[in-house]
Design an enzyme around this catalytic site. Structure first.
Site, PDB file in Angstrom:
ATOM      1  N   ASP A   1     -28.011 -56.976  15.189  1.00  0.00           N
ATOM      2  CA  ASP A   1     -28.611 -55.932  16.031  1.00  0.00           C
ATOM      3  C   ASP A   1     -29.887 -55.377  15.388  1.00  0.00           C
ATOM      4  O   ASP A   1     -30.086 -54.165  15.313  1.00  0.00           O
ATOM      5  CB  ASP A   1     -27.601 -54.811  16.279  1.00  0.00           C
ATOM      6  CG  ASP A   1     -27.964 -53.947  17.495  1.00  0.00           C
ATOM      7  OD1 ASP A   1     -28.738 -54.426  18.350  1.00  0.00           O
ATOM      8  OD2 ASP A   1     -27.474 -52.814  17.593  1.00  0.00           O
TER       9      ASP A   1
ATOM     10  N   PRO B   1      -2.965 -74.069  32.725  1.00  0.00           N
ATOM     11  CA  PRO B   1      -2.442 -72.881  33.426  1.00  0.00           C
ATOM     12  C   PRO B   1      -0.922 -72.900  33.609  1.00  0.00           C
ATOM     13  O   PRO B   1      -0.290 -71.848  33.643  1.00  0.00           O
ATOM     14  CB  PRO B   1      -3.166 -72.920  34.777  1.00  0.00           C
ATOM     15  CG  PRO B   1      -4.395 -73.733  34.528  1.00  0.00           C
ATOM     16  CD  PRO B   1      -4.008 -74.741  33.504  1.00  0.00           C
TER      17      PRO B   1
ATOM     18  N   ASP C   1       3.401 -64.523  31.357  1.00  0.00           N
ATOM     19  CA  ASP C   1       2.062 -64.379  31.930  1.00  0.00           C
ATOM     20  C   ASP C   1       1.614 -65.665  32.637  1.00  0.00           C
ATOM     21  O   ASP C   1       1.902 -66.772  32.175  1.00  0.00           O
ATOM     22  CB  ASP C   1       1.040 -64.053  30.840  1.00  0.00           C
ATOM     23  CG  ASP C   1       1.031 -62.582  30.462  1.00  0.00           C
ATOM     24  OD1 ASP C   1       1.593 -61.783  31.226  1.00  0.00           O
ATOM     25  OD2 ASP C   1       0.469 -62.249  29.398  1.00  0.00           O
ATOM     26  N   THR C   2       0.885 -65.489  33.726  1.00  0.00           N
ATOM     27  CA  THR C   2       0.123 -66.559  34.356  1.00  0.00           C
ATOM     28  C   THR C   2      -1.279 -66.034  34.588  1.00  0.00           C
ATOM     29  O   THR C   2      -1.503 -64.814  34.632  1.00  0.00           O
ATOM     30  CB  THR C   2       0.731 -66.997  35.705  1.00  0.00           C
ATOM     31  OG1 THR C   2       0.622 -65.900  36.633  1.00  0.00           O
ATOM     32  CG2 THR C   2       2.186 -67.394  35.561  1.00  0.00           C
TER      33      THR C   2
ATOM     34  N   GLY D   1     -27.321 -40.750  19.328  1.00  0.00           N
ATOM     35  CA  GLY D   1     -26.047 -41.413  19.617  1.00  0.00           C
ATOM     36  C   GLY D   1     -24.873 -40.574  19.150  1.00  0.00           C
ATOM     37  O   GLY D   1     -24.639 -39.477  19.666  1.00  0.00           O
TER      38      GLY D   1
END
Length: 620
Positions: A451, A155, A127-128, A345
């Site tokens: 919350d 990086p 990965d980069t 909900g």
């Protein structure tokens, strides 16, 4: 020949050195600036994303990438079957929580506050920052922005397994977005084949509204924001890739029939013999196929059992404390989760063995919530009765006690015929304070609810308050997080700006609830202004005699005819203003708050169950 050789060398350089490929180049930007004091942040919004081969052709993998569930993508994307396979380039709407984030401490890019959704990604081999931002996240962020928000990571030397924040570009609508404020600003990556007109057509909006927001000259692979009142109803494929072809099998049958027809006239007797022989073999084959089907079913049942065992392992510590409900019981209790049993909900009302329960359907792993709930036991917290795991779709259901009179929010802001009197409101405030004091002071490690709001405070048959919904709760505090969650209008400033998680953020939210109890106003108004800011501006630092005059104009109009003293209201208001101090260290603890609220004379007057029953306004 030379041109071909040069092209090959360039291609090799792109692969080996991971140089930016012009075909998928990104704008050289670290994101969109924002003001951390804007009331529009944080907000819920969406990113337009396209399914891609080979590893992003199902909602599970895409949901894992963006840290959301399959259903959270399926519903806005008009997908009926979350488990179905996707096809390349299938359009999806991925939900994002967009925040205004301050610049990092090590600000080598010299950036100001930028708005983005914090997505955590675990670095894999090869990965980069550039490759992940362009391929996996499809240019919804840039490698420059990833470097800016991860100043401690190198990086060119990323460690496999380390977590990096990938800031997905997003924006929250404010009053200046357009003449008509949209509900969402959808993040959309402009493709080479796109223009403003085609994007406007896709979202059923005007080209001018996009241009007003993004300028006249966006470039390919720029992230633009599309203002919409509602998401478009995208057309999804009605069929999925067909199963493997059976042409080879059919071809063998045709050849066999041709040979049979060819020799029919010559070997009639042999054919009859073969017919009997084949008949026997077909019969034998049917028996064999039947056995195979039984074996297949047994294996499926075995796999189903293994999946259930795997899911139960995550909650094994809870098995001896809570009742494990059967999926059939929940379906029967809710008539297959019929909408008419829906409370709010994803919570349903259901009757099991003659007892009423609140059944909460979870679309993510509920083990963390269960671990917290099994540590708490208090009369001002909604009691968990049991749970159920459905191995068919890996959903978990939490079964709570049913709290008869619904949420405080509905009583303050929705019920028209009946209202809460002042004594009831004060009693509710003390109940909530007691519940918070318990989770802050009597659990180890401390629990932060994260919350607290009026819709998460439920009232029982005696109008006593219970704190509900520990879905965002965290065990342990004084931590820093980049993933900001919560409800606008209740979020503490230090959590919003710096991601600081502590019990004092619950104290701040509780202060907002006290303001709701006093004023009857919503935590955030229709124009997006937060109530607590105007209350602090109006009352902070004001002399008591001035407060007494001002509070009469600010108190809930339904309380005017109630027999309460202005001094009682001001004393509660003072507690609320203390809770809302921008410096967390200067906010009172819940112990101090319980003591301060309990000193009011109104608490000890007429607090019997009869006195706590609500009365219609006409009766006052």
């Amino acid at each position: 020949m030379k041109e071909t050789l040069l092209s090959l060398l360039c291609l090799l350089a792109f692969i080996v050195l991971d140089l930016p490929d012009p075909a998928r180049a990104q704008p050289n930007t670290t994101g969109n600036t924002c003001d951390v004091n804007q009331t529009a942040y944080p907000c819920q919004t969406y990113a337009f994303y396209r399914a891609a081969a080979p590893d992003r052709l199902d909602l599970a993998s895409i949901g894992d990438l963006f840290e959301v569930s399959r259903l959270m993508i399926a519903e806005p994307s008009n997908i009926s079957f979350p488990n179905a396979s996707l096809v390349p380039n299938q359009p999806l709407f991925v939900p994002l929580t967009c925040s205004c984030n301050p610049p990092p401490a090590n600000n080598t890019y010299n950036i100001t506050s930028i708005s983005y959704a914090n997505i955590s990604y675990t670095i894999e081999s090869g990965d980069t920052f550039y490759d992940v931002s362009t391929r996996r996240f499809e240019n919804l962020t840039t490698f420059q922005s990833v470097e800016a928000v991860n100043p401690t990571l190198v990086p060119t030397n990323l460690t496999i397994g380390v977590d990096a924040i990938f800031p997905i570009f997003c924006k929250c609508p404010d009053a200046n977005t357009s003449s008509i404020r949209p509900n969402y600003l959808v993040s959309y990556v402009l493709q080479p084949s796109d223009n403003i007109s085609t994007v406007a057509s896709l979202f059923n909006v005007s080209s001018q509204s996009i241009t007003d927001l993004n300028g006249n000259n966006p470039q390919p692979f720029d992230t633009i924001f599309v203002p919409v009142s509602q998401l478009p109803n995208v057309t999804q494929p009605t069929t999925f890739p067909a199963p493997p072809s059976q042409k080879t099998e059919r071809k063998g049958v045709i050849i066999g029939l041709s040979i049979g027809v060819g020799v029919l006239g010559i070997l009639l007797i042999l054919l009859i013999g073969l017919w009997f022989c084949c008949g026997y073999r077909v019969s034998e084959k049917k028996d064999y196929e039947g056995d195979k089907e039984e074996i297949r079913k047994d294996k499926w049942q075995q796999g189903k059992g293994e999946a259930e065992v795997s899911l139960m392992a995550d909650v094994s510590d809870c098995l001896d404390k809570y009742r494990v409900f059967k999926m059939e019981e929940l379906r029967e209790a809710t008539e297959g989760f019929s909408p008419r049993y829906l409370i709010q909900g994803s919570v349903y009302r259901g009757v099991v063995d003659g007892e009423v329960f609140a059944i909460k359907k979870m679309t993510w792993n509920a083990s963390e919530e269960l671990k917290i709930l099994q540590k708490v036991n208090h009369g001002n917290l909604v009691r968990l009765e049991g749970f159920c795991i459905d191995p068919e779709d890996a959903n978990c259901y939490l079964i709570y006690e049913f709290v008869e009179n619904g949420s405080l929010h509905s009583w303050l802001h929705e019920n028209k015929g009946e209202k809460l009197n002042w004594k009831m409101r004060l009693r509710i405030g003390i109940d909530v304070a007691n519940g918070l004091q318990y989770i802050h002071e009597h659990t180890r490690p401390q629990v932060v609810h994260k919350d607290i709001k009026s819709s998460n405070i439920l009232l029982d048959s005696s109008m006593r308050a219970k704190i509900a919904n520990f879905g965002l709760a965290k065990s342990g505090c004084n931590a820093i997080t980049m993933h900001i969650v919560g409800t606008q209008g209740y979020i503490a400033p230090e959590y919003l700006s710096d991601g600081v998680v502590s019990t004092r953020m619950d104290v701040f939210s509780f202060g907002v609830v006290l303001l709701e109890l006093i004023s009857g106003k919503e935590a955030i108004d229709e124009d997006g202004r937060v109530m607590w800011a105007s209350a602090v501006e109006k009352f902070e630092g004001v002399r008591e005699d001035q407060k007494l005059r001002k509070v009469r104009d600010w108190v809930d109009k339904t309380l005017v005819a109630d027999t309460i003293s202005a001094e009682s209201v001001v004393s509660v208001l003072n507690v609320a203003i203390g809770c809302l101090n921008k410096d967390p260290s200067k906010r009172p603890s819940m112990v101090d708050i319980v003591y301060a609220l309990s000193k009011s004379d109104d608490v000890f007057c007429d607090t019997s169950e009869d006195g706590l029953s609500p009365q219609p306004l006409s009766a006052r």
